[in-house]
Design a protein around this motif. Structure first.
Motif, short mmCIF file in Angstrom:
data_model
loop_
_atom_site.label_atom_id
_atom_site.label_comp_id
_atom_site.label_asym_id
_atom_site.label_seq_id
_atom_site.Cartn_x
_atom_site.Cartn_y
_atom_site.Cartn_z
N THR A 280 -6.40 -72.76 104.30
CA THR A 280 -6.93 -74.11 104.42
C THR A 280 -7.98 -74.12 105.51
O THR A 280 -7.92 -73.32 106.45
N GLU A 281 -8.94 -75.01 105.40
CA GLU A 281 -10.00 -75.11 106.39
C GLU A 281 -9.51 -75.77 107.68
O GLU A 281 -10.19 -75.71 108.70
N ILE B 62 -13.43 -73.26 109.91
CA ILE B 62 -12.93 -71.92 110.24
C ILE B 62 -14.08 -70.94 110.44
O ILE B 62 -13.86 -69.79 110.84
N HIS C 148 -15.37 -73.95 100.97
CA HIS C 148 -15.17 -72.57 101.43
C HIS C 148 -16.16 -71.60 100.81
O HIS C 148 -16.20 -70.42 101.21
N PHE D 22 -8.40 -71.42 98.71
CA PHE D 22 -8.49 -72.34 99.84
C PHE D 22 -8.36 -73.80 99.40
O PHE D 22 -9.10 -74.27 98.54
N ASP D 23 -7.39 -74.47 100.03
CA ASP D 23 -7.14 -75.91 99.83
C ASP D 23 -6.88 -76.28 98.38
O ASP D 23 -7.13 -77.41 97.97
N VAL E 119 -17.45 -68.36 105.25
CA VAL E 119 -17.74 -68.82 103.91
C VAL E 119 -17.66 -67.64 102.95
O VAL E 119 -18.21 -66.57 103.23
N ASN F 16 -18.08 -74.46 107.87
CA ASN F 16 -16.80 -75.17 107.82
C ASN F 16 -16.07 -74.94 109.13
O ASN F 16 -16.55 -74.22 110.01
#
Length: 800
Positions: free
Chosen positions: A196-197, A277, A268, A47-48, A280, A275
């Motif tokens: 990505t968030e 989305i 994440h 993620f990211d 976690v 977050n």
């Protein structure tokens, strides 16, 4: 030489097809599980990571200490924070405030103002500096100018194509947001990656909401976050110390909340915070997945070792002949490792095919965008090579030592079984125990997780969640003017029992927390509380119990408050003591008197402690309608009538609804997915363990065939023979149960401690898990035991 080894290995495996099939099946399943889990872990940890400045990107957290010493963390920050930070910190290269208010209504109108299209994209309100921090691909427009005008908007490619046909045609179009703001499309972004968030469909400007004008340093809302880009070489620990002073500078001295930086890589994975989305992947979960992958692969390797050492006894004469003809220890080891390598390689290829087949299913279970392309990554090839090498050595090394150590004279005289009985059987016993420790641990752990999920489903939350429909409500002057009319019309619909207007349902995953002044005190409370804006029928609709005082009046113009038991307790008072006392919110913007105390209810989820809550009757803040359906009502007919009423009064709106019980169930989606995944892995673990038992029982039946014949001649019944075969395995499974029980209790007790509302671990779940493993194992072993018991003893005694 190598060709000869491979040819001999192939012939040996072909002669022992059942042995090869059992091993290939076990290894294929074990390796496939490893591959699938590895793909899941790789996705969660990616993620990211695509942002070029990811090592310098941080999220600002709010740290909320309690008087008890407990420290809470939230991703939300007061609204003035993004504006104040650049003025106080030179170490921040960029600062960006972010608001994610969920899906918002967007309409497209013709030149006469008639609505042509309406849709609800997921909208992020960003400061333009967001795109100086994060990397997203611009298809049209650019980050330097696209959001300079507050009345501008940027669309994701898929959103633009969905509503304009071609994203090129979207540029320059005028759209209306929430029937309030006319925005011009000034840019098109490529769709955000799945990892990505920030999964936006549309981006509007932070300035549009005029958040920079808000001076309230007390109230925080989960929808408001702040990210910063540090200048190179900054000391994060020093900045965190400076953030404490920053908090003291702007906040009331009695406000103990401070701020700290959280690395982008932790957003994440940090289970202390949420977050955008709403999911976690904690380090504990990742470690658990690694452990499951390793253990299931180990079970497959244990199967191989067990079957290979048992099979070695049957190949004793072959080994003896090879040694007599000049084969040395190393040649025999290489020969056996060659056979192992062929089995592992075959299993590896089949495992890749199996993983490709099951990945879509796992993707649906976990609700993750997993696809076949993830198995083509270079690190998967490295993993496959490591598995091939590791499993070949792990599963083949010990059996190769056993085989190469055979005495050729004893081997040719078939005395290997006796000479190897003590050490071989002891090893196999230990390996069987190891397998069933893992299998039973997974079974019992899964049962405990399922019990906790069932507890969440059945446990009272302090209000009724069944037969409640929540409908988004237009929160503006036009909508507020129709509240009385809509309430009257809704109550006329057949099947509707109660109606309530409010800012949110009792349980909500995006709560508004704020402080307040109680009873004209000079300072705000030391604790923030969840705020709900509700009408007089809120308690009746959701069946929330009033324990002291009275309900709110029917008028929406009088400011009155209801509070819950937890808020009263945090004030250090009794319910009767707070009645008729004043509450002052947002420095006097809203004032009112406490008229009633309600029984505690879960304002968030059952995973959290009950929050202090105060509820006031301010209709200008209503944004949801709760409709309670009567028992036996025709749900579809009622929903259709509601939709017709809504479309007639709000033709520009998209009619939407959600059942409250379904939304609450979604709060536990991660835990439910975890339970489903563990069910699958527990099933695979028990299958692999039984596969090994089946193989061992088969070879035991062959090795003890004469013994069985003698016993039957002397009068032993088939039942007695089955008992002889089974009792050893029952003992081994019992030992595994004794070892697995404390291990499972320790890990599951710690897992349950993550929840405020949790079950107590009952001994019956261990008994159920142990009995399940025992019954399955006995069925597996008994199939071979019965076959041996039913053989003609004359035929058994003739076996050489």
């Amino acid at each position: 030489m190598l060709k000869n080894y491979l040819k001999t290995a192939f012939r040996s495996l072909w002669r022992n097809k059942r042995y090869a099939l059992l091993n290939v099946t076990g290894l294929t399943l074990g390796i496939a599980v490893c591959l699938v889990i590895y793909v899941i872990i790789q996705y969660e940890q990616s993620f990211d990571t695509f942002h070029t400045r990811k090592d310098r990107i941080y999220r600002v957290l709010t740290v909320m200490p309690e008087e008890s010493g407990k420290i809470n963390y939230t991703q939300a920050v007061p609204f003035p924070v993004p504006t104040a930070l650049p003025n106080d910190f030179s170490g921040f290269e960029k600062v960006a405030g972010i608001v994610q208010m969920g899906k918002r209504l967007v309409t497209l109108e013709d030149s006469k103002g008639n609505i042509q299209k309406k849709f609800k994209p997921l909208v992020y309100f960003l400061q333009p500096s967001f795109f100086d921090i994060f990397d997203y691909r611009w298809l049209a427009g650019n980050s330097a100018t696209a959001l300079n005008d507050p009345k501008s908007a940027v669309l994701a490619r898929s959103t633009a194509e969905k509503y304009f046909g071609d994203w090129h045609r979207a540029m320059g179009q005028v759209i209306k947001l929430d029937q309030q703001f006319e925005l011009t499309v000034t840019g098109i972004l490529d769709d955000p990656p799945k990892n990505t968030e920030f999964q936006f469909d549309m981006v509007a400007t932070y300035a549009l909401l005029k958040i920079n004008e808000i001076k309230d340093w007390t109230t925080i809302d989960d929808i408001h976050n702040c990210y910063v880009l540090l200048r190179p070489g900054q000391d994060v620990a020093q900045i965190n110390r400076q953030l404490i002073a920053f908090s003291k500078k702007y906040k009331d001295p009695k406000n103990k909340t401070t701020h700290m930086l959280q690395p982008l890589a932790d957003v994440h994975s940090d289970k202390r915070t949420e977050n955008f989305i709403g999911r976690v992947a904690s380090p504990e979960r990742i470690r658990m997945l690694w452990m499951i992958a390793a253990f299931i692969l180990l079970i497959a390797c244990v199967n191989f070792i067990n079957l290979a050492t048992a099979q070695a006894v049957n190949r004793a004469r072959e080994i003896g002949v090879r040694k007599v003809l000049g084969s040395n220890h190393w040649q025999l080891k290489i020969q056996f490792l060659s056979e192992t390598a062929m089995l592992v390689l075959t299993s590896l290829l089949l495992a890749v095919v199996l993983a490709l087949c099951v990945l879509p299913f796992i993707s649906r279970v976990m609700d993750l965008p997993l696809d076949a392309g993830m198995l083509a990554a270079y690190n998967v090839y490295i993993l496959l090579f490591a598995i091939f090498l590791g499993v070949t050595l792990l599963a083949g090394f010990y059996p190769s030592i056993v085989v190469s150590a055979f005495n050729p004279i004893n081997a040719l005289k078939s005395r290997i079984a006796a000479s190897r009985k003590s050490s071989g059987i002891s090893l196999r016993r230990g390996l069987v125990v190891f397998q069933f420790i893992i299998a039973q641990a997974l079974i019992i752990g899964t049962l405990i997780i399922l019990q906790q999920m069932n507890y969440f489903h059945k446990q009272s939350m302090g209000f009724t969640r069944d037969a409640i429909v929540n409908i988004p409500f237009r929160n503006d002057s036009a909508g507020n003017a129709k509240i009385a009319y809509l309430r009257d019309q809704l109550q006329r619909i057949k099947g509707i029992q109660e109606v309530s207007f409010s800012s949110a349902a009792p349980s909500n995953n995006g709560n508004w927390w704020t402080g307040f002044r109680f009873d004209h005190q000079a300072e705000e409370t030391k604790f923030p509380s969840v705020t709900r804006w509700v009408d007089y029928n809120f308690l009746n609709t959701y069946d929330i119990k009033l324990i002291k005082g009275r309900n709110l009046t029917r008028s929406d113009s009088i400011s009155e408050f209801l509070v819950n038991e937890t808020l009263v307790q945090k004030l250090g008072l009794k319910p009767a003591d707070v009645l008729n006392k004043n509450i002052d919110v947002w420095n006097g913007q809203i004032k009112g008197m406490i008229v009633g105390v309600v029984k505690d209810f879960a304002a968030g989820t059952l995973k959290e402690a009950v929050a202090p809550v105060f509820m006031g009757n301010i209709k200008q803040r209503f944004s949801s309608v709760g409709v309670r359906l009567a028992a036996g009502a025709d749900v579809q007919a009622s929903l259709k009538a509601i939709e017709e009423l809504w479309n007639a009064n709000f033709p520009e709106q998209l009619f939407e609804y959600q059942f409250l019980d379904q939304r609450i169930a979604a709060y536990y989606k991660e835990e439910r997915q975890l339970a489903e995944l563990y069910e699958i892995f527990a099933g695979i673990a028990i299958f692999l363990s039984c596969l090994g038992l089946y193989g061992l029982a088969s070879f035991m039946a062959i090795q003890r065939i004469k013994e069985v014949g003698v016993r039957k001649v002397l009068g032993a019944t088939p039942a007695h023979i089955v008992y002889l075969f089974s009792r050893e395995f029952v003992l081994l499974i019992g030992i595994a149960f004794v070892v697995a029980t404390p291990l499972v209790w320790y890990f599951m007790y710690n897992w349950l401690n993550n929840f405020v509302n949790r079950i107590d671990i009952n001994w019956t779940v261990f008994l159920a898990g142990g009995m399940a493993a025992l019954v399955i194992a006995l069925i597996t072993v008994s199939s071979q035991a019965v076959r041996a018991a039913m053989m003609n003893p004359i035929d058994s005694l003739k076996v050489d």
